[in-house]
Design a protein around this motif. Structure first.
Motif, PDB file in Angstrom:
ATOM      1  N   ALA A 201      10.077   8.886   2.863  1.00 53.40           N
ATOM      2  CA  ALA A 201      11.103   8.233   3.237  1.00 53.40           C
ATOM      3  C   ALA A 201      12.771   7.818   3.935  1.00 53.40           C
ATOM      4  O   ALA A 201      13.289   7.181   5.101  1.00 53.40           O
ATOM      5  CB  ALA A 201      11.719   7.197   1.613  1.00 53.40           C
TER       6      ALA A 201
ATOM      7  N   ARG B  68      13.377   6.034   7.147  1.00 51.59           N
ATOM      8  CA  ARG B  68      14.562   5.415   7.704  1.00 51.59           C
ATOM      9  C   ARG B  68      15.201   5.643   8.795  1.00 51.59           C
ATOM     10  O   ARG B  68      16.073   5.096   9.676  1.00 51.59           O
ATOM     11  CB  ARG B  68      15.217   5.200   6.463  1.00 51.59           C
ATOM     12  CG  ARG B  68      14.569   3.875   4.881  1.00 51.59           C
ATOM     13  CD  ARG B  68      15.729   3.495   4.221  1.00 51.59           C
ATOM     14  NE  ARG B  68      16.251   4.916   3.446  1.00 51.59           N
ATOM     15  CZ  ARG B  68      16.116   5.258   2.403  1.00 51.59           C
ATOM     16  NH1 ARG B  68      14.762   4.736   2.118  1.00 51.59           N
ATOM     17  NH2 ARG B  68      15.818   6.038   1.682  1.00 51.59           N
TER      18      ARG B  68
ATOM     19  N   GLU C 195       1.928   7.016  -3.730  1.00 50.66           N
ATOM     20  CA  GLU C 195       4.075   7.040  -4.006  1.00 50.66           C
ATOM     21  C   GLU C 195       4.775   7.380  -2.850  1.00 50.66           C
ATOM     22  O   GLU C 195       5.798   6.185  -1.987  1.00 50.66           O
ATOM     23  CB  GLU C 195       3.846   7.612  -5.184  1.00 50.66           C
ATOM     24  CG  GLU C 195       3.448   7.044  -6.763  1.00 50.66           C
ATOM     25  CD  GLU C 195       3.717   8.100  -7.687  1.00 50.66           C
ATOM     26  OE1 GLU C 195       3.964   8.341  -9.077  1.00 50.66           O
ATOM     27  OE2 GLU C 195       4.169   9.893  -7.256  1.00 50.66           O
TER      28      GLU C 195
ATOM     29  N   LYS D 188       3.403   4.518  -0.503  1.00 51.71           N
ATOM     30  CA  LYS D 188       4.558   3.454  -0.535  1.00 51.71           C
ATOM     31  C   LYS D 188       5.702   3.781   0.349  1.00 51.71           C
ATOM     32  O   LYS D 188       6.690   2.765   0.907  1.00 51.71           O
ATOM     33  CB  LYS D 188       4.706   3.028  -2.115  1.00 51.71           C
ATOM     34  CG  LYS D 188       5.362   1.807  -2.161  1.00 51.71           C
ATOM     35  CD  LYS D 188       4.963   1.370  -3.464  1.00 51.71           C
ATOM     36  CE  LYS D 188       5.588   0.028  -3.886  1.00 51.71           C
ATOM     37  NZ  LYS D 188       7.698  -0.226  -3.464  1.00 51.71           N
ATOM     38  N   ALA D 189       6.971   4.705   0.027  1.00 52.00           N
ATOM     39  CA  ALA D 189       7.854   5.371   0.105  1.00 52.00           C
ATOM     40  C   ALA D 189       7.975   5.117   1.900  1.00 52.00           C
ATOM     41  O   ALA D 189       8.916   4.226   1.961  1.00 52.00           O
ATOM     42  CB  ALA D 189       8.477   6.170  -0.045  1.00 52.00           C
TER      43      ALA D 189
ATOM     44  N   PHE E 215       6.157   3.453   3.938  1.00 51.13           N
ATOM     45  CA  PHE E 215       5.771   2.250   4.402  1.00 51.13           C
ATOM     46  C   PHE E 215       7.157   1.415   4.303  1.00 51.13           C
ATOM     47  O   PHE E 215       6.994  -0.108   4.513  1.00 51.13           O
ATOM     48  CB  PHE E 215       3.966   1.692   4.100  1.00 51.13           C
ATOM     49  CG  PHE E 215       3.293   2.916   4.932  1.00 51.13           C
ATOM     50  CD1 PHE E 215       3.783   3.142   6.034  1.00 51.13           C
ATOM     51  CD2 PHE E 215       2.520   3.167   3.796  1.00 51.13           C
ATOM     52  CE1 PHE E 215       1.790   4.258   6.127  1.00 51.13           C
ATOM     53  CE2 PHE E 215       1.545   4.231   4.208  1.00 51.13           C
ATOM     54  CZ  PHE E 215       1.532   4.477   5.507  1.00 51.13           C
ATOM     55  N   ASP E 216       7.388   1.198   3.378  1.00 46.87           N
ATOM     56  CA  ASP E 216       8.962   0.633   2.997  1.00 46.87           C
ATOM     57  C   ASP E 216      10.163   0.200   3.333  1.00 46.87           C
ATOM     58  O   ASP E 216      10.850  -0.336   4.288  1.00 46.87           O
ATOM     59  CB  ASP E 216       8.946   0.496   1.338  1.00 46.87           C
ATOM     60  CG  ASP E 216       8.360  -0.230  -0.035  1.00 46.87           C
ATOM     61  OD1 ASP E 216       7.600  -0.665   0.833  1.00 46.87           O
ATOM     62  OD2 ASP E 216       8.063   0.212  -1.145  1.00 46.87           O
ATOM     63  N   ALA E 217      10.414   2.013   3.885  1.00 43.65           N
ATOM     64  CA  ALA E 217      11.727   2.623   4.685  1.00 43.65           C
ATOM     65  C   ALA E 217      11.084   1.776   6.076  1.00 43.65           C
ATOM     66  O   ALA E 217      12.166   1.109   6.808  1.00 43.65           O
ATOM     67  CB  ALA E 217      11.251   4.119   4.542  1.00 43.65           C
ATOM     68  N   TYR E 218       9.699   2.263   7.196  1.00 39.16           N
ATOM     69  CA  TYR E 218       9.503   1.713   8.406  1.00 39.16           C
ATOM     70  C   TYR E 218       8.056   1.125   8.111  1.00 39.16           C
ATOM     71  O   TYR E 218       7.226   1.846   8.283  1.00 39.16           O
ATOM     72  CB  TYR E 218       9.309   2.820   8.591  1.00 39.16           C
ATOM     73  CG  TYR E 218       9.403   2.934  10.317  1.00 39.16           C
ATOM     74  CD1 TYR E 218       9.283   2.172  11.658  1.00 39.16           C
ATOM     75  CD2 TYR E 218       9.620   4.210  10.787  1.00 39.16           C
ATOM     76  CE1 TYR E 218       8.948   1.517  12.331  1.00 39.16           C
ATOM     77  CE2 TYR E 218       9.816   3.807  12.671  1.00 39.16           C
ATOM     78  CZ  TYR E 218       9.384   3.199  13.598  1.00 39.16           C
ATOM     79  OH  TYR E 218       9.687   3.062  14.537  1.00 39.16           O
ATOM     80  N   PRO E 219       8.104  -0.205   7.875  1.00 36.16           N
ATOM     81  CA  PRO E 219       6.276  -1.064   7.365  1.00 36.16           C
ATOM     82  C   PRO E 219       5.742  -0.679   9.199  1.00 36.16           C
ATOM     83  O   PRO E 219       4.440  -0.818   9.015  1.00 36.16           O
ATOM     84  CB  PRO E 219       7.007  -2.394   7.828  1.00 36.16           C
ATOM     85  CG  PRO E 219       8.444  -2.152   6.982  1.00 36.16           C
ATOM     86  CD  PRO E 219       8.867  -0.976   8.462  1.00 36.16           C
TER      87      PRO E 219
ATOM     88  N   VAL F 108      -2.426   1.866   0.102  1.00 37.02           N
ATOM     89  CA  VAL F 108      -0.425   0.937   0.414  1.00 37.02           C
ATOM     90  C   VAL F 108      -0.360   0.655   2.395  1.00 37.02           C
ATOM     91  O   VAL F 108       0.666   0.398   2.304  1.00 37.02           O
ATOM     92  CB  VAL F 108       0.039   2.187  -0.441  1.00 37.02           C
ATOM     93  CG1 VAL F 108      -0.416   2.044  -1.387  1.00 37.02           C
ATOM     94  CG2 VAL F 108       0.555   3.703   0.106  1.00 37.02           C
TER      95      VAL F 108
ATOM     96  N   PRO G 161       0.023  -0.868   5.028  1.00 33.89           N
ATOM     97  CA  PRO G 161       0.253  -2.165   5.850  1.00 33.89           C
ATOM     98  C   PRO G 161      -0.741  -2.646   7.095  1.00 33.89           C
ATOM     99  O   PRO G 161      -0.396  -1.342   7.942  1.00 33.89           O
ATOM    100  CB  PRO G 161       2.072  -2.626   5.897  1.00 33.89           C
ATOM    101  CG  PRO G 161       2.214  -0.873   5.996  1.00 33.89           C
ATOM    102  CD  PRO G 161       1.926  -0.287   5.272  1.00 33.89           C
TER     103      PRO G 161
END
Length: 582
Positions: A139, A143, A188, A191-192, A194-198, A241, A243
């Motif tokens: 992540a 980012r 896990e 998700k880390a 894609f949350d940081a860079y969708p 997970v 997107p």
């Protein structure tokens, strides 16, 4: 052998574009450089050599993160799974240099090396804490990539250290249970990321294709079971997970041995999206088909090694090793969804000026790729990647300088006729001829001739009017040898236009398919440009240029003017100065 008619697509969209040359398809195809050469380079090295790197065909590179204890980064990119906890502040020194790199043409589409098979010890798939560190670390890189404007991160699951992270080993749980753990860990990690860079692109050298290295792609589920392979479960977890904005590249490292002559690069998509699909859980197959993109890798050393006994060796074509590479890259650019990546070991792309903290890998010191693979490497790959940008200006320059001459002796369709200016059915200026089909009962015959009242910037043009269709023709029986090239350009106006150039045999039989010449623009009520670059096929003894129409109504008219036809030197089209016999 069918005619090879290639297409230059307007790279920004799927709309009808300019002339037809490879690469086919939608989107802007890109070349990514990677390999040993880049292992120890720093951002300072890249920026100090940016002008030279911009001369290569690169759109991006794979960037290795180096240690920098001054900011707390006591680890390198290849240690992401080795227990270090990465923090954003450990990468503070990279933000501004990476942003500057992303502004350069050759580095704009770079990927930061991140998720990689462990170097020191295998992680237990049941170890929650260990995998939480991995997710955190990946992540951090995601980012960073988003912050600086790079399209994504690079993933490499090859088992360099022999730890077999992505295969079941003796002390693991039974395979069905283990796959559940693997899929959970991938969720896990995913998700880390894609949350940081969708809208990240995960640029992987291998996807499911890793399972079939030097192996036939048959009975894929049985092969996965026999190998105790965990990568399908891991990819399933990522897809769970992922997107809609994110993508995963199946990089097809197996393409190192692909051969254009077998059309291997064009069948890669079938392998990825059809043959491998049984390895993907049914609930993820739509995501897999829409968000897993096909990339293709080529191994530069295959075209430079002098060891002809090597399984990686590609021999000369027409006296040139570059020609084999050029043909393979050409087909790869048509076969890929976006990225062709060039991996090199014993060579380098430029003469690097290494700064204080960087160093050059020993393999890269063995020579420059454009010297190891002589003939015009950079020019050849640029022409392939973006013919609209690189090839068309070269052709225009050659015409302007008189290096090539228009075969059409009367391109402006000039015609001397008595009486008032207007339509002159049944009469066309030399060197043109006409053809029209026999009209059906009750239909009027197509009118074909010259209009002396208007043209594209002049006072005359060719016209075709009527229902059955027909065409103005130009016959050429003195063509250049098979493998050589022709360039056609003309102006056209009127819906229903159908220009083409078709090769024929010695006994005047058509050879291959009808080769439509694409028209630029979408408003045929105004004058538009048509172009085509065509390669002479084996068995061709002549060709016919047809400027015609199809499916037109009785009052519809198609016009043509400013007709140009050139024989092109092979070096102009290919960028290869070493081709023999052309």
């Amino acid at each position: 052998m069918y005619l090879k008619l290639f297409a230059v697509i307007m790279m920004a969209s799927c709309a009808a574009g300019a002339l037809e040359l490879e690469p086919h398809g939608c989107g802007n195809k890109k070349i990514i450089l990677t390999g040993w050469e880049f292992s120890y380079l720093t951002p300072a090295d890249y920026l100090a050599n940016a002008d030279e790197l911009d001369k290569t065909p690169a759109d991006g590179v794979v960037i290795y993160i180096q240690r920098n204890p001054a900011v707390g980064r006591n680890y390198s990119a290849i240690e992401i799974m080795d227990g270090h906890v990465w923090k954003d502040e450990h990468f503070s020194d990279l933000v501004e240099p990476f942003r500057k790199m992303a502004e350069r043409r050759s580095m704009k589409h770079s990927f930061i090396k991140s998720f990689r098979a462990p170097k020191r010890s295998r992680l237990d798939w049941r170890d929650t804490n260990a995998w939480a560190v991995v997710a955190n670390n990946v992540a951090v890189v995601a980012r960073l990539a988003k912050k600086v404007g790079f399209p994504g991160i690079q993933m490499d699951v090859e088992d360099y250290s022999g730890l077999r992270q992505f295969w079941r080993v003796e002390n693991d749980p039974p395979l069905p249970e283990l796959k559940l753990h693997v899929r959970h860990r991938a969720r896990e990690v995913g998700k880390a990321i894609f949350d940081a860079y969708p809208d990240v692109t995960i640029f992987s050298y291998f996807g499911l294709s890793a399972m079939f290295f030097r192996l036939e792609e048959r009975s894929v589920k049985s092969v996965a079971l026999a190998k105790r392979d965990l990568l399908p479960a891991f990819l399933d977890g990522l897809l769970d997970v992922m997107p809609p904005t994110a993508r995963f590249q199946e990089g097809n490292e197996n393409a190192y041995r692909y051969d254009h002559a077998k059309r291997d690069f064009l069948t890669a998509k079938t392998r990825n999206c059809n043959w491998y699909l049984p390895l993907v859980s049914p609930e993820n197959r739509v995501k897999y088909l829409t968000q897993v993109i096909t990339g293709l890798g080529l191994y530069m050393d295959s075209y430079s090694t002098t060891n002809s006994a090597s399984p990686w060796y590609f021999p000369p074509i027409e006296g040139s090793r570059l020609e084999y590479l050029r043909r393979n890259v050409s087909q790869a650019l048509s076969g890929t969804d976006e990225y062709v990546w060039l991996w090199g070991e014993k060579g380098r792309w430029i003469d690097w000026k290494i700064t204080k903290h960087g160093r050059l890998h020993g393999g890269a010191k063995q020579g420059r790729w454009d010297e190891l693979i002589p003939g015009g490497l950079f020019e050849s790959l640029k022409l392939l990647k973006d013919p609209t940008k690189y090839l068309l200006p070269k052709i225009d320059e050659a015409i302007a300088q008189g290096m090539i001459t228009n075969i059409i002796s009367n391109p402006t369709c000039a015609f001397s006729a008595k009486g008032e200016p207007g339509l002159k059915p049944g009469r066309v200026p030399k060197p043109f001829g006409t053809w029209s089909p026999k009209p059906k009962k009750g239909q009027e015959k197509t009118q074909i001739g010259v209009d002396t009242s208007c043209g594209d910037g002049d006072s005359a043009c060719l016209f075709i009017k009527g229902v059955p269709g027909g065409c103005v023709t130009f016959e050429n029986d003195c063509i250049t040898p098979p493998g050589s090239w022709y360039y056609v350009k003309a102006r056209v106006k009127g819906e229903g236009a159908w220009p083409s150039l078709n090769f024929r045999t010695k006994d005047r039989k058509w050879l291959g398919y009808n080769n439509y010449l694409p028209i630029e623009g979408d408003n045929l009520q105004e004058w538009q440009t048509l172009r085509g670059i065509l390669q002479v096929p084996e068995g061709a003894d002549g060709f016919t240029l047809t400027l015609g129409c199809r499916f037109t109504g009785p009052n519809e008219m198609v016009r043509y003017d400013n007709v140009e036809l050139y024989s092109l030197p092979a070096e102009l089209v290919t960028g290869n100065s070493l081709l023999k016999g052309k």
